[in-house]
Write an enzyme that holds these catalytic residues in place. Sequence first.
Site, PDB file in Angstrom:
ATOM      1  N   HIS A  65      17.683   6.103  15.624  1.00 23.89           N
ATOM      2  CA  HIS A  65      18.334   4.810  16.781  1.00 23.89           C
ATOM      3  C   HIS A  65      18.372   3.850  16.070  1.00 23.89           C
ATOM      4  CE1 HIS A  65      18.664   8.204  19.673  1.00 23.89           C
ATOM      5  NE2 HIS A  65      17.251   9.103  18.897  1.00 23.89           N
ATOM      6  N   GLU A  77      -9.356 -13.249   4.445  1.00 24.28           N
ATOM      7  CA  GLU A  77      -8.770 -12.078   5.759  1.00 24.28           C
ATOM      8  C   GLU A  77     -10.106 -11.671   6.703  1.00 24.28           C
ATOM      9  OE1 GLU A  77      -7.479 -12.007   2.878  1.00 24.28           O
ATOM     10  OE2 GLU A  77      -5.297 -11.770   2.872  1.00 24.28           O
ATOM     11  N   GLY A 116      -9.418   0.519  -3.247  1.00 28.66           N
ATOM     12  CA  GLY A 116      -9.377   0.631  -1.979  1.00 28.66           C
ATOM     13  C   GLY A 116      -8.212   1.303  -1.215  1.00 28.66           C
ATOM     14  N   ARG A 117      -6.919   1.230  -2.116  1.00 32.90           N
ATOM     15  CA  ARG A 117      -6.034   2.848  -1.201  1.00 32.90           C
ATOM     16  C   ARG A 117      -6.065   4.249  -1.793  1.00 32.90           C
ATOM     17  NH1 ARG A 117      -4.676  -0.674  -5.762  1.00 32.90           N
ATOM     18  NH2 ARG A 117      -3.661   0.384  -7.488  1.00 32.90           N
ATOM     19  N   LYS A 156     -14.498  -4.295  -0.814  1.00 32.18           N
ATOM     20  CA  LYS A 156     -14.567  -3.880  -2.003  1.00 32.18           C
ATOM     21  C   LYS A 156     -15.908  -4.624  -2.478  1.00 32.18           C
ATOM     22  CE  LYS A 156     -13.861  -1.810  -6.328  1.00 32.18           C
ATOM     23  NZ  LYS A 156     -12.991  -0.599  -6.995  1.00 32.18           N
ATOM     24  N   LYS A 190      -2.944 -14.720  -3.842  1.00 32.79           N
ATOM     25  CA  LYS A 190      -4.544 -14.893  -3.471  1.00 32.79           C
ATOM     26  C   LYS A 190      -5.118 -16.418  -4.028  1.00 32.79           C
ATOM     27  CE  LYS A 190      -6.601 -10.696  -2.845  1.00 32.79           C
ATOM     28  NZ  LYS A 190      -7.338  -9.747  -3.614  1.00 32.79           N
ATOM     29  N   GLU A 250       1.790  -0.156  -4.156  1.00 31.59           N
ATOM     30  CA  GLU A 250       0.348  -0.880  -4.988  1.00 31.59           C
ATOM     31  C   GLU A 250       0.353  -0.786  -6.222  1.00 31.59           C
ATOM     32  OE1 GLU A 250      -2.862  -3.926  -3.283  1.00 31.59           O
ATOM     33  OE2 GLU A 250      -3.434  -2.004  -3.854  1.00 31.59           O
TER      34      GLU A 250
HETATM   35  O1  F6P Z   1      -4.742  -8.077  -2.088  1.00 29.47           O
HETATM   36  C1  F6P Z   1      -4.926  -6.547  -2.083  1.00 29.47           C
HETATM   37  C2  F6P Z   1      -6.580  -5.727  -2.038  1.00 29.47           C
HETATM   38  O2  F6P Z   1      -6.816  -5.959  -3.252  1.00 29.47           O
HETATM   39  C3  F6P Z   1      -5.772  -4.274  -1.680  1.00 29.47           C
HETATM   40  O3  F6P Z   1      -6.129  -3.662  -3.220  1.00 29.47           O
HETATM   41  C4  F6P Z   1      -7.490  -3.654  -1.557  1.00 29.47           C
HETATM   42  O4  F6P Z   1      -7.057  -1.886  -1.053  1.00 29.47           O
HETATM   43  C5  F6P Z   1      -7.452  -5.212  -0.416  1.00 29.47           C
HETATM   44  O5  F6P Z   1      -6.802  -6.315  -1.305  1.00 29.47           O
HETATM   45  C6  F6P Z   1      -9.287  -5.503   0.426  1.00 29.47           C
HETATM   46  O6  F6P Z   1      -9.792  -5.899  -0.377  1.00 29.47           O
HETATM   47  P1  F6P Z   1     -11.198  -5.600  -0.246  1.00 29.47           P
HETATM   48  O7  F6P Z   1     -11.943  -4.141  -0.207  1.00 29.47           O
HETATM   49  O8  F6P Z   1     -12.036  -6.180  -1.568  1.00 29.47           O
HETATM   50  O9  F6P Z   1     -11.663  -6.546   0.828  1.00 29.47           O
END
Ligand code: F6P
Length: 476
Positions: free
Chosen positions: A362, A197, A245-246, A191, A465, A331
């Site tokens: 198990h 990452e 995002g979620r 987003k 972060k 979250e």
């Molecule tokens: O670090 C958590 C978060 O901000 C989530 O809320 C989100 O879904 C994810 O990282 C990814 O963020 P982006 O879509 O901006 O890469």
Amino acid sequence: MTTPPPTACPAWQQLGEEAARLRALSLSELFAQDRQRARDCTLAGAGLQLDFSRQRVDSRVLGLLVTLAAERGLPQWRAALYGGEPINVTEQRAVGHTALRAGDAAPGEVRATLARMRGLAQRLRGGGCWRRIVHLGTGGSVLGPQLVVDALGALDTDLEIAFAANIDPLDLGRALAGARPETTLFVVVSKTFTTEETLANARAARRWLGERDPASHFIAVTGNAPAARAFGAGEVLPLPDSIGGRFSLWSAVGLSALCAIGAERFDALLAGAREVDQHFAAAAPERNLPLLMALLGAWNVNFLGAATHAVLPYAHALRLLPAYLQQLEMESNGKCVDREGRALDYATAPVVWGAEGTVGQHSFHQLLHQGTQAVPADFIVAGVNAELDANAEAQADALAFGTADAPLPPYRRHPGNRPSSLIRLERIDALNLGRLLALYEHKVFAQGVIWNINSFDQWGVELGKALARRILSKGT
Ligand code: F6P
């Protein structure tokens, strides 16, 4: 809208008094007192079934929980959600995920994006040069599509769909194993297009492509089109501000899932979610499945002292559901201040965890049955086969009723009285998966209303972060 704390609500105070009574009552006694309990506490809606007969409630507590929803202004908040009001106050944003699956009633830009997604998917699935799609994203930008692809598989296509979320290069390495650059397409989902990452993986993917033109190998899904274009993506699909995002599976974030399952099934996924949206909007509170799940969850946390909640899907296809719900629930509702910024003196989201049944039986089910804490659980039963369904029900019964048979030595006795719900799907397909995920989305929303918190921001992840960036920049 005023936002008094729930603890000021008369129903909350009465629930506190009822909790003492219910704590002294076992589930066995509750069933013995009411022979219709199993039937009366099993409700159907939007193609789903919720059996909450093994929750530690009686009709008086249920009535108070429903009253609490009214005292919390649930109908008004729900209208604000559906009406596109800026209920995500800390980010001054509306919350638009229900509009994404509104079908013909969806806003023009939603329908336009869906049409673009369908066109792209048709081209990619159509037996052209592409063999593998690698979806790069993290958190809400990957968990939903990954769950859908894992649950339903890549259908009627030779395309392989892989995912990489972790900044650990092994993740991307595995996603690329056996792939050839000329037939590999990357879908970068972010987003913000600033998540380290995802960008690190996208840069590594670009290096892996060598001299090839990134524009023909990268599609981006983002709310930050300039950054995606600067990176080199040839196609950029929008992700509006109002989509967290979620809650974003239903948006262009779902492109790789659409490529895997095809347009017809993706439409069914949206249709299933839409059915639950309509159910949540229209069903009476005492028959409203997501609302009841929210209220029962709050009862367990706030009045019976549960600190965690287990999600136990009895279907291998749903093995990623616990991870998906961890983000959705924790979250959204893992918050310690309310909408007014006041520190909370009551609990919010429990720790959500779990694993597929019967595998978990198990390992950690030992603690569920005989540990010192009662862990409320959702058993998700999907009619995969009789063995799985029977095991889910057996586990729920063992947790609820235990056994204290006199001839048994103490170490073999089960205390019982451990609450759970059974959520039944007709089968595992796109329609039912859409229903199931929307069920939990609305549960989360309703709990946010009960707890007076903003379920749609996630400031708690920002500090880490920033610190990681600072540590890296120092070279330590
Ligand atoms: O670090 C958590 C978060 O901000 C989530 O809320 C989100 O879904 C994810 O990282 C990814 O963020 P982006 O879509 O901006 O890469």
